[in-house]
Design a protein around this motif. Structure first.
Motif, PDB file in Angstrom:
ATOM      1  N   TRP A  67       0.839  -1.210   0.000  1.00 46.77           N
ATOM      2  CA  TRP A  67       0.000   0.000   0.000  1.00 46.77           C
ATOM      3  C   TRP A  67       0.868   1.252   0.000  1.00 46.77           C
ATOM      4  O   TRP A  67       0.547   2.232  -0.656  1.00 46.77           O
ATOM      5  N   LEU A 112      -7.967   1.756   4.374  1.00 47.77           N
ATOM      6  CA  LEU A 112      -7.636   0.328   4.476  1.00 47.77           C
ATOM      7  C   LEU A 112      -6.521   0.109   5.498  1.00 47.77           C
ATOM      8  O   LEU A 112      -6.568  -0.825   6.291  1.00 47.77           O
ATOM      9  N   ARG A 146      -7.895   0.212   8.951  1.00 45.36           N
ATOM     10  CA  ARG A 146      -8.705  -0.976   9.285  1.00 45.36           C
ATOM     11  C   ARG A 146      -7.839  -2.223   9.460  1.00 45.36           C
ATOM     12  O   ARG A 146      -8.165  -3.110  10.234  1.00 45.36           O
ATOM     13  N   GLN A 147      -6.731  -2.238   8.721  1.00 42.08           N
ATOM     14  CA  GLN A 147      -5.875  -3.424   8.744  1.00 42.08           C
ATOM     15  C   GLN A 147      -5.271  -3.682  10.122  1.00 42.08           C
ATOM     16  O   GLN A 147      -4.901  -4.803  10.435  1.00 42.08           O
TER      17      GLN A 147
END
Ligand code: HEM
Length: 368
Positions: free
Chosen positions: A50, A91, A94-95
């Motif tokens: 990411w 993301l 949340r990860q």
């Protein structure tokens, strides 16, 4: 579909053999595999992917803003890339929940094997920070050393390179300083804005002094409180006072860029300023999301290691919480709200600006 020698094959295209054989738990190598180390490795690897995409989009935006003329289509594409970055950030936040399915006790089964490696050594994370504009003098110290100290030499030089390139903060500041319509024919934004602010302040003070429902003591109290609002505005209306704040590190954005950003924030309802407003708002979102990630990561660290020091040698959770509080790039944009005045108090933009100007407009081309 069957693989033949010419056609592209899914696994080859994605280099899955390399990707899926790149997880080597230390605990397994040492003969006593800790079940959760695979989770720990994969989560970190996904983060680095990411980060790679984040950098890919950030480089694209930087390129747009390195152009001499940044037009609406550049800004539109910049907004698209910022949107993608914001989704990546969501993301990433949340990860952390996934990693928290590992308990502190399970982490202890392999944590000692990690010393002195740490996310602190993430080159891509440092590149993101630098490209956004987190200058070295804004960073917390690593002991008494630079944040690059724990990096291998080639990694440290790669990170140093990104310190020397113009950051997004600097490029956006320069773009704002070039805004053509701060001064245009008979329209001088700053004079008009200052007058509107002074009228508004005088009117507010009059409301307090002439309010029949307030006692003399209450009036004195409210007028004293109001002095801090006046001081706030004075810090921006007086250019020299602003320069002092910049010199002392309390502000970052130049006075000219601040004027332009304020104009965009105040006149955002005009279609020509809507995209620039969106772009600047998304920079604030980006900073907020990075802070939210830093906070969540600090909480994760606290839950996993309590008050122990980090494997990278910092004070651990204490360092991370402080970094969340202070490692911010676009604070001055968020703080512009201090200087907004109601639409009703705002001077109208002259018709020729509203009608003719694009954001990259140069006054020489005006024929009206
Ligand atoms: C069990 C999970 C984790 C713990 C206990 C943890 C703990 C820490 C600690 C204590 C630090 C401060 C440096 C040090 O002394 O080591 C740190 C820094 C860092 N960690 Fe983590 N971490 C975890 C997971 C992650 C994950 C999944 C990532 C994703 C890449 C990550 C990225 C980073 C980064 C980028 C820094 C540098 C932050 C900064 O300097 O502002 N960490 N971590």
């Amino acid at each position: 579909m069957k693989k033949d020698s010419k056609s592209l094959y899914y696994k080859d295209y994605l280099k899955l053999d390399e990707l899926l054989s790149s997880q080597s738990p230390r605990s397994k190598e040492l003969g006593k595999e800790a079940h959760d180390e695979t989770l720990f490795i994969i989560v970190h690897q996904v983060y680095e992917l990411w980060f790679k995409l984040f950098l890919h989009e950030l480089d694209f935006i930087l390129k747009l803003f390195r152009e001499k003329e940044v037009d609406e289509s550049n800004i539109g594409r910049g907004v698209e890339s910022l949107n993608r970055i914001l989704e990546i950030q969501q993301l990433s936040i949340r990860q952390i929940r996934l990693l928290e399915t590992m308990t502190a006790l399970n982490f202890l089964e392999f944590r000692d094997l990690l010393f002195p490696a740490s996310g602190f050594q993430s080159v891509q994370f440092r590149m993101i920070e630098n490209k956004l504009g987190l200058d070295e003098n804004m960073r917390l110290k690593y002991g008494s050393s630079s944040y690059k100290m724990p990096l291998a030499k080639p990694d440290a030089s790669e990170v140093t390179k990104t310190e020397k390139e113009p950051s997004l903060f600097k490029l956006v500041e320069a773009w704002l300083e070039r805004t053509p319509f701060l001064e245009f024919k008979n329209f001088f934004f700053w004079d008009q804005y200052s007058e509107a602010v002074n009228n508004m302040l005088a009117e507010d003070k009059r409301h307090i002094s002439e309010n029949p429902n307030l006692s003399a003591d209450e009036k004195t109290f409210h007028l004293k409180e109001y002095a801090s609002t006046e001081a706030n505005f004075e810090a921006i209306l007086n250019e020299d006072a602003h320069h002092v704040l910049v010199r002392e590190g309390h502000r970052r954005l130049s006075h000219k860029a601040t004027q332009a950003a304020l104009l965009i924030f105040l006149y955002r309802d005009h279609p020509i300023l809507h995209l620039p407003f969106k772009f600047l708002s998304k920079l604030i979102d980006l900073d907020e999301s990075l802070t939210a990630w830093r906070q969540q990561h600090a909480l994760l660290a606290q839950r996993m290691i309590g008050t122990k020091i980090g494997t990278g040698g910092t004070t651990g959770n204490v360092y991370l919480s402080k970094a969340a509080e202070t490692h911010k790039v676009f604070t001055d944009f968020a703080n512009l709200s201090t200087y907004l005045i109601p639409r009703s108090a705002l001077p109208d933009l002259p018709e020729n600006i509203v009608k003719n100007l694009g954001f990259y407009y140069s006054p020489e081309s005006d024929e009206s």
